[in-house]
Design an enzyme around this catalytic site. Structure first.
Site, PDB file in Angstrom:
ATOM      1  N   ARG A  13       3.145  18.903   1.902  1.00  0.00           N
ATOM      2  CA  ARG A  13       3.801  20.136   1.447  1.00  0.00           C
ATOM      3  C   ARG A  13       3.209  20.662   0.144  1.00  0.00           C
ATOM      4  NH1 ARG A  13       9.140  21.766   2.917  1.00  0.00           N
ATOM      5  NH2 ARG A  13       9.159  21.714   5.175  1.00  0.00           N
ATOM      6  N   THR A  58      -7.004   6.666   9.985  1.00  0.00           N
ATOM      7  CA  THR A  58      -6.897   5.594   9.003  1.00  0.00           C
ATOM      8  C   THR A  58      -8.201   4.793   9.072  1.00  0.00           C
ATOM      9  OG1 THR A  58      -5.602   3.662   8.314  1.00  0.00           O
ATOM     10  CG2 THR A  58      -5.721   4.094  10.674  1.00  0.00           C
ATOM     11  N   THR A  59      -8.337   3.787   8.205  1.00  0.00           N
ATOM     12  CA  THR A  59      -9.585   3.017   8.190  1.00  0.00           C
ATOM     13  C   THR A  59      -9.722   2.279   9.520  1.00  0.00           C
ATOM     14  OG1 THR A  59      -9.100   2.694   5.862  1.00  0.00           O
ATOM     15  CG2 THR A  59     -10.943   1.452   6.769  1.00  0.00           C
ATOM     16  N   HIS A  78      -5.612   3.854  -1.724  1.00  0.00           N
ATOM     17  CA  HIS A  78      -6.937   4.258  -1.243  1.00  0.00           C
ATOM     18  C   HIS A  78      -7.198   5.689  -1.700  1.00  0.00           C
ATOM     19  CE1 HIS A  78      -9.730   4.606   2.576  1.00  0.00           C
ATOM     20  NE2 HIS A  78     -10.328   5.008   1.464  1.00  0.00           N
ATOM     21  N   ASP A 109      -0.103   4.488  -0.091  1.00  0.00           N
ATOM     22  CA  ASP A 109      -0.809   5.722   0.287  1.00  0.00           C
ATOM     23  C   ASP A 109       0.100   6.749   0.950  1.00  0.00           C
ATOM     24  OD1 ASP A 109      -3.141   4.581  -0.566  1.00  0.00           O
ATOM     25  OD2 ASP A 109      -3.938   4.194   1.442  1.00  0.00           O
ATOM     26  N   HIS A 110       0.984   6.258   1.832  1.00  0.00           N
ATOM     27  CA  HIS A 110       1.710   7.221   2.665  1.00  0.00           C
ATOM     28  C   HIS A 110       2.881   7.895   1.965  1.00  0.00           C
ATOM     29  CE1 HIS A 110      -1.126   6.609   5.687  1.00  0.00           C
ATOM     30  NE2 HIS A 110      -0.915   5.305   5.717  1.00  0.00           N
ATOM     31  N   ASN A 156       0.858  -1.188   0.000  1.00  0.00           N
ATOM     32  CA  ASN A 156       0.000   0.000   0.000  1.00  0.00           C
ATOM     33  C   ASN A 156       0.898   1.243   0.000  1.00  0.00           C
ATOM     34  OD1 ASN A 156      -1.407   2.270   1.117  1.00  0.00           O
ATOM     35  ND2 ASN A 156      -3.058   0.901   1.737  1.00  0.00           N
ATOM     36  N   HIS A 188       1.752   1.138   5.926  1.00  0.00           N
ATOM     37  CA  HIS A 188       2.425   2.092   6.798  1.00  0.00           C
ATOM     38  C   HIS A 188       3.788   1.601   7.269  1.00  0.00           C
ATOM     39  CE1 HIS A 188       2.884   4.795  10.325  1.00  0.00           C
ATOM     40  NE2 HIS A 188       2.282   5.653   9.522  1.00  0.00           N
ATOM     41  N   GLU A 218      -8.777   0.841  -3.188  1.00  0.00           N
ATOM     42  CA  GLU A 218      -9.705   0.906  -2.052  1.00  0.00           C
ATOM     43  C   GLU A 218     -10.564   2.155  -2.197  1.00  0.00           C
ATOM     44  OE1 GLU A 218      -7.413   1.111   1.489  1.00  0.00           O
ATOM     45  OE2 GLU A 218      -6.521  -0.848   1.206  1.00  0.00           O
ATOM     46  N   ARG A 256      -6.526  13.019   0.779  1.00  0.00           N
ATOM     47  CA  ARG A 256      -5.445  13.417   1.685  1.00  0.00           C
ATOM     48  C   ARG A 256      -4.095  12.801   1.316  1.00  0.00           C
ATOM     49  NH1 ARG A 256      -6.937  10.134   7.204  1.00  0.00           N
ATOM     50  NH2 ARG A 256      -8.929  11.181   6.931  1.00  0.00           N
ATOM     51  N   HIS A 257      -4.121  11.699   0.566  1.00  0.00           N
ATOM     52  CA  HIS A 257      -2.828  11.151   0.125  1.00  0.00           C
ATOM     53  C   HIS A 257      -2.832  10.838  -1.382  1.00  0.00           C
ATOM     54  CE1 HIS A 257      -5.105   7.624   1.301  1.00  0.00           C
ATOM     55  NE2 HIS A 257      -4.742   7.648   2.581  1.00  0.00           N
ATOM     56  N   GLU A 280     -11.446  -8.948   2.509  1.00  0.00           N
ATOM     57  CA  GLU A 280     -10.173  -8.672   3.178  1.00  0.00           C
ATOM     58  C   GLU A 280     -10.454  -8.573   4.665  1.00  0.00           C
ATOM     59  OE1 GLU A 280      -7.612  -5.598   1.601  1.00  0.00           O
ATOM     60  OE2 GLU A 280      -6.651  -5.309   3.552  1.00  0.00           O
ATOM     61  N   ARG A 311      -9.231   8.501  -1.138  1.00  0.00           N
ATOM     62  CA  ARG A 311     -10.194   8.959  -0.129  1.00  0.00           C
ATOM     63  C   ARG A 311     -10.954  10.167  -0.639  1.00  0.00           C
ATOM     64  NH1 ARG A 311      -8.806   6.870   5.335  1.00  0.00           N
ATOM     65  NH2 ARG A 311     -10.517   8.190   6.004  1.00  0.00           N
ATOM     66  N   HIS A 337      -4.008  -4.458   7.575  1.00  0.00           N
ATOM     67  CA  HIS A 337      -4.154  -3.314   8.466  1.00  0.00           C
ATOM     68  C   HIS A 337      -3.324  -3.494   9.741  1.00  0.00           C
ATOM     69  CE1 HIS A 337      -6.058   0.568   9.124  1.00  0.00           C
ATOM     70  NE2 HIS A 337      -5.782   0.309  10.380  1.00  0.00           N
TER      71      HIS A 337
HETATM   72  N1  PXP Z   1      -6.007  -2.909   3.848  1.00  0.00           N
HETATM   73  C1  PXP Z   1      -6.940  -1.937   3.905  1.00  0.00           C
HETATM   74  C2  PXP Z   1      -8.318  -2.268   3.421  1.00  0.00           C
HETATM   75  C3  PXP Z   1      -6.625  -0.648   4.379  1.00  0.00           C
HETATM   76  O1  PXP Z   1      -7.582   0.291   4.432  1.00  0.00           O
HETATM   77  C4  PXP Z   1      -5.311  -0.376   4.777  1.00  0.00           C
HETATM   78  C5  PXP Z   1      -4.946   0.989   5.254  1.00  0.00           C
HETATM   79  O2  PXP Z   1      -5.115   1.901   4.246  1.00  0.00           O
HETATM   80  C6  PXP Z   1      -4.364  -1.413   4.680  1.00  0.00           C
HETATM   81  C7  PXP Z   1      -4.746  -2.680   4.229  1.00  0.00           C
HETATM   82  C8  PXP Z   1      -2.931  -1.202   5.045  1.00  0.00           C
HETATM   83  O3  PXP Z   1      -2.834  -0.901   6.400  1.00  0.00           O
HETATM   84  P1  PXP Z   1      -1.447  -0.444   6.989  1.00  0.00           P
HETATM   85  O4  PXP Z   1      -1.090   0.856   6.330  1.00  0.00           O
HETATM   86  O5  PXP Z   1      -1.716  -0.307   8.448  1.00  0.00           O
HETATM   87  O6  PXP Z   1      -0.455  -1.515   6.664  1.00  0.00           O
END
Ligand code: PXP
Length: 253
Positions: free
Chosen positions: A25, A107-108, A50, A16-17, A14, A221, A77, A56-57, A158, A52, A198
């Site tokens: 920034r 977060t979710t 994801h 996203d971050h 993932n 993350h 997602e 935000r990301h 999931e 959103r 997650h």
């Molecule tokens: N799976 C889903 C459905 C999520 O929403 C997330 C967080 O965006 C993750 C996996 C990954 O979670 P993490 O960033 O805590 O590894």
């Protein structure tokens, strides 16, 4: 097929971050697409992102760029909203995972309440499935939610590993792992594809990776955070190695 192949669990990274850092920034870097390609080169089996409501990301352009460029598969997602369903229908990722979304959450936070939203989820899932997208639902490891997912006609779920990941001691970790195992076994019996994710980290991924029958672990993350110190490719390699050794240990014992 040997034992190793039979239980080859996949890693969905993932990214996203990477977007979180960019959006903090308002710059054009770091680029989530470059991160996704590096993750793939290091062994990621799919890329999760994801989109959103508040962007935000990940932003829309990231999703379109990735669809054109990814070498593996995209797991997009999204919340169960008309806007997101329309975007998914346009992009046609290989996988869409419906997740709950609250604007103020970090977060979710929990799984989707499928039991209370069967009609809405069924309609959205049928619509996106008709575009050749595999639909999964991000749910707590709860049998009533799995039964509801089956009623919606989806092919995948999931399992939310948040409670497991937040375990404060070994006893709680064992209990939450057992809950995951029970949910997994039930879902497999019902022919669902079962992913999980997650809060998984380098120090807690192995027991989950040793559960037989899980298809993909989606992890974000922890990998992006470790990438600061060792680089993204190495962070992915290390996570995959932990998953693989956990699976081998489980098979040989
Ligand atoms: N799976 C889903 C459905 C999520 O929403 C997330 C967080 O965006 C993750 C996996 C990954 O979670 P993490 O960033 O805590 O590894």
């Amino acid at each position: 097929m040997n034992a190793k192949n039979m239980n080859r669990m996949l890693l969905g990274v993932n990214i996203d971050h990477v977007g979180t850092l960019r959006q903090a920034r308002g710059t054009s870097y770091p680029d989530p697409l470059k991160a996704a390609l590096d993750a793939e080169e290091a062994g990621a089996d799919s890329i999760t992102l994801h989109l959103r409501e508040d962007r935000r990301h990940i932003i829309d352009q990231d999703v379109y760029n990735m669809k054109l460029t990814l070498q593996t598969a995209m797991n997009l997602e999204i919340a169960l909203t008309d806007e997101m369903i329309a975007i998914a229908a346009d992009i046609k990722p290989q996988h869409v995972c419906f997740v709950p979304e609250k604007r103020e959450e970090l977060t979710t936070e929990g799984g989707l309440d499928v039991v209370r939203n069967i009609d809405k989820i069924t309609e959205a899932s049928h619509y996106l499935s008709s575009k050749n997208i595999e639909i999964s639902l991000f749910i707590d490891p709860d049998l009533s939610q799995i039964k509801a997912a089956l009623m919606c006609g989806v092919s995948a779920i999931e399992l939310h590993t948040g409670h497991y990941a937040e375990s404060i001691d070994a006893k709680t970790q064992k209990k939450t792992l057992f809950t995951l195992q029970k949910a997994l076994n039930f879902a497999l019996q019902e022919q669902l594809i079962v992913n999980a994710g997650h809060g998984l980290h380098y120090n807690n991924v192995e027991p989950v990776a040793s559960l037989f029958g899980l298809n993909t672990l989606n992890i974000g993350h922890a990998i992006i955070a470790r990438a600061i110190f060792v680089g993204l490719k190495q962070a992915v390699v290390e996570m995959k190695a932990l998953m693989q050794s956990a699976q081998l240990r489980d098979i040989t014992h």
